[in-house]
Design a protein around this motif. Structure first.
Motif, PDB file in Angstrom:
ATOM      1  N   LYS A   1     -33.063  60.277  68.654  1.00  0.00           N
ATOM      2  CA  LYS A   1     -33.825  61.678  68.517  1.00  0.00           C
ATOM      3  C   LYS A   1     -32.983  62.571  67.499  1.00  0.00           C
ATOM      4  N   GLN A   2     -31.841  62.289  66.857  1.00  0.00           N
ATOM      5  CA  GLN A   2     -31.133  62.829  66.068  1.00  0.00           C
ATOM      6  C   GLN A   2     -31.980  63.119  64.796  1.00  0.00           C
ATOM      7  N   VAL A   3     -32.783  62.436  64.327  1.00  0.00           N
ATOM      8  CA  VAL A   3     -33.807  62.687  63.319  1.00  0.00           C
ATOM      9  C   VAL A   3     -35.075  62.223  63.827  1.00  0.00           C
ATOM     10  N   ASN A   4     -36.174  62.895  63.001  1.00  0.00           N
ATOM     11  CA  ASN A   4     -37.606  62.597  63.531  1.00  0.00           C
ATOM     12  C   ASN A   4     -38.089  61.801  62.477  1.00  0.00           C
ATOM     13  N   ARG A   5     -37.586  61.236  61.423  1.00  0.00           N
ATOM     14  CA  ARG A   5     -38.382  60.257  60.516  1.00  0.00           C
ATOM     15  C   ARG A   5     -37.150  59.131  59.886  1.00  0.00           C
ATOM     16  N   ILE A   6     -37.774  58.135  59.770  1.00  0.00           N
ATOM     17  CA  ILE A   6     -36.735  57.197  58.823  1.00  0.00           C
ATOM     18  C   ILE A   6     -37.474  57.034  57.399  1.00  0.00           C
ATOM     19  N   ILE A   7     -36.929  57.090  56.361  1.00  0.00           N
ATOM     20  CA  ILE A   7     -37.472  56.975  55.025  1.00  0.00           C
ATOM     21  C   ILE A   7     -36.717  56.020  54.293  1.00  0.00           C
ATOM     22  N   LEU A   8     -37.343  54.859  53.870  1.00  0.00           N
ATOM     23  CA  LEU A   8     -36.721  53.876  53.234  1.00  0.00           C
ATOM     24  C   LEU A   8     -37.227  53.675  51.762  1.00  0.00           C
ATOM     25  N   THR A   9     -36.621  53.606  50.883  1.00  0.00           N
ATOM     26  CA  THR A   9     -37.132  53.318  49.355  1.00  0.00           C
ATOM     27  C   THR A   9     -36.281  52.664  48.559  1.00  0.00           C
ATOM     28  N   ARG A  10     -36.719  52.311  47.748  1.00  0.00           N
ATOM     29  CA  ARG A  10     -36.092  51.538  46.350  1.00  0.00           C
ATOM     30  C   ARG A  10     -36.629  51.729  45.285  1.00  0.00           C
ATOM     31  N   PRO A  11     -36.084  51.473  44.140  1.00  0.00           N
ATOM     32  CA  PRO A  11     -36.789  51.752  42.739  1.00  0.00           C
ATOM     33  C   PRO A  11     -37.678  50.298  42.621  1.00  0.00           C
ATOM     34  N   ALA A  12     -38.734  50.293  42.049  1.00  0.00           N
ATOM     35  CA  ALA A  12     -39.655  49.069  41.678  1.00  0.00           C
ATOM     36  C   ALA A  12     -39.357  48.638  40.192  1.00  0.00           C
ATOM     37  N   VAL A  13     -38.234  47.957  40.059  1.00  0.00           N
ATOM     38  CA  VAL A  13     -37.727  47.422  38.875  1.00  0.00           C
ATOM     39  C   VAL A  13     -37.884  46.066  38.832  1.00  0.00           C
ATOM     40  N   GLU A  14     -38.687  45.586  37.842  1.00  0.00           N
ATOM     41  CA  GLU A  14     -38.887  43.990  37.464  1.00  0.00           C
ATOM     42  C   GLU A  14     -37.483  43.345  37.416  1.00  0.00           C
ATOM     43  N   ALA A  15     -37.369  42.217  38.247  1.00  0.00           N
ATOM     44  CA  ALA A  15     -36.139  41.417  38.076  1.00  0.00           C
ATOM     45  C   ALA A  15     -36.640  40.138  37.424  1.00  0.00           C
ATOM     46  N   GLY A  16     -36.837  40.435  35.695  1.00  0.00           N
ATOM     47  CA  GLY A  16     -37.423  39.249  35.153  1.00  0.00           C
ATOM     48  C   GLY A  16     -38.903  38.912  35.379  1.00  0.00           C
ATOM     49  N   GLU A  17     -39.568  39.821  36.164  1.00  0.00           N
ATOM     50  CA  GLU A  17     -41.086  39.597  36.327  1.00  0.00           C
ATOM     51  C   GLU A  17     -41.677  40.760  35.912  1.00  0.00           C
ATOM     52  N   LYS A  18     -43.118  41.080  35.746  1.00  0.00           N
ATOM     53  CA  LYS A  18     -43.912  41.918  35.320  1.00  0.00           C
ATOM     54  C   LYS A  18     -44.462  42.827  36.594  1.00  0.00           C
ATOM     55  N   LEU A  19     -44.379  43.682  36.680  1.00  0.00           N
ATOM     56  CA  LEU A  19     -45.183  44.092  37.829  1.00  0.00           C
ATOM     57  C   LEU A  19     -46.631  44.151  37.783  1.00  0.00           C
ATOM     58  N   GLY A  20     -47.122  44.545  36.580  1.00  0.00           N
ATOM     59  CA  GLY A  20     -48.751  44.594  36.090  1.00  0.00           C
ATOM     60  C   GLY A  20     -49.446  43.443  36.464  1.00  0.00           C
ATOM     61  N   PHE A  21     -48.626  42.380  36.445  1.00  0.00           N
ATOM     62  CA  PHE A  21     -49.351  41.064  36.760  1.00  0.00           C
ATOM     63  C   PHE A  21     -49.560  40.604  38.200  1.00  0.00           C
ATOM     64  N   LEU A  22     -48.959  41.468  39.243  1.00  0.00           N
ATOM     65  CA  LEU A  22     -49.171  41.550  40.640  1.00  0.00           C
ATOM     66  C   LEU A  22     -50.563  41.935  40.742  1.00  0.00           C
TER      67      LEU A  22
END
Length: 324
Positions: free
Chosen positions: A155-176
């Motif tokens: 209870k040192q914090v009330n939330r856990i927030i995990l994030t990362r940039p959605a950058v393609e590693a040689g793939e195209k996001l739009g095709f997903l």
């Protein structure tokens, strides 16, 4: 050349030799020595005095691990070999002093396995922002999630927030397939996996439904102030300078942030500067911000991963030398 080492407890001898004596065989191969056991003594024989002395030091390091309740694995066996090569085997005692960070849903304790990991955990405890930089397999994300779960349970914090940039590693996001959240979920999968292991799928689902845990792409952080939160930015090498500044300025009161990344695996478009590379310089002198750099020695995946990283490092060094 011969040296003798006395063993205090016979059960240590069993753990030291391992199944079918595989640990001792690896030690003999590493240092070109032969090791024999008689009663409570080990005898080391070899042609080179330095090799025999190194084998004895490695064995003492392994015995230190065993005395603290650690089992000898292929990973920590080769880690001890690397410490002996650098003359740092005396540091093993500091590693075994590490307490358990947290316990997984399956009851497995999570502890730092290398000195680099211990330094990282200590930095997260002692600083508001910690930046962990290093190759894949060093536990940067996994340990950060473990520390976040520990802070949340306490209870040192009330939330856990995990994030990362959605950058393609040689793939195209739009095709997903699917909507935006479904498109970025594959990029967030390593974060989900770590949380599942720590909390269990059902407990994670409940926390997520209550809003206690949030796993989201970095773009979702814009315009927010994150109080009473433990925030982890993963794959930060793929942030731009603007995105990194945006993320760091989201930090609110009673919050803690961990930024992780590998500056050798940048997937940004040509000409875009990595926010992680820049922040290592910009915030170098700022108090309450720590930077921990991992090396190939801190890799805790399969031993071949260490070899692969070293091979790429040598290749990169030779490539730079040819261009200079």
């Amino acid at each position: 050349m011969e040296q003798t080492l006395r063993i205090d407890r016979m059960e240590q001898l069993v753990g030291l030799f391992g199944n079918f004596d595989e640990n001792i065989r690896k030690l003999e191969q590493q240092y070109r020595v032969t090791v024999t056991a008689h009663d409570s003594e080990l005898k080391f024989r070899g042609e080179d005095e330095a090799d025999v002395a190194a084998a004895v030091r490695a064995t003492q390091g392994l015995l230190t691990l065993l005395s603290r309740g650690e089992a000898i694995t292929d990973q920590n066996l080769h880690y001890v070999f690397s410490l002996v090569a650098d003359g740092e085997e005396g540091q093993i005692a500091h590693l075994t002093d590490s307490d358990c960070i947290c316990v997984t849903a399956a009851g497995r304790p999570i502890k730092p396995k290398t000195l680099g990991q211990k330094k990282y955990i200590d930095a997260i405890r002692d600083n508001t922002i910690t930046i962990g930089v290093g190759p894949a397999g060093t536990g940067k994300t996994y340990l950060a999630v473990a520390m976040a779960v520990t802070a949340f349970r306490a209870k040192q914090v009330n939330r856990i927030i995990l994030t990362r940039p959605a950058v393609e590693a040689g793939e195209k996001l739009g095709f997903l397939p699917g909507d935006l959240q479904q498109k970025v979920d594959p990029y967030l999968r390593p974060l989900y996996d770590a949380l599942f292991e720590m909390l269990g799928p059902e407990n994670f689902q409940r926390c997520q439904e209550r809003g206690d845990i949030e796993v989201a792409p970095l773009a979702y952080m814009r315009g927010r102030t994150l109080d009473d939160s433990f925030i982890i930015l993963d794959e930060a090498q793929n942030t731009t300078s603007e995105q990194m500044k945006m993320f760091l300025t989201r930090l609110g009161f009673r919050s803690k942030a961990v930024v992780t990344g590998d500056i050798t695996q940048i997937d940004l478009p040509e000409g875009k500067r990595s926010g992680l590379k820049e922040v290592l310089t910009v915030l170098r002198q700022v108090d309450d911000i720590a930077t921990v750099r991992f090396t190939g020695r801190d890799v805790v995946r399969h031993r071949l991963v260490q070899e692969i990283i070293r091979a790429y490092e040598k290749h990169e060094e030779s490539r730079k030398a040819r261009h200079d």
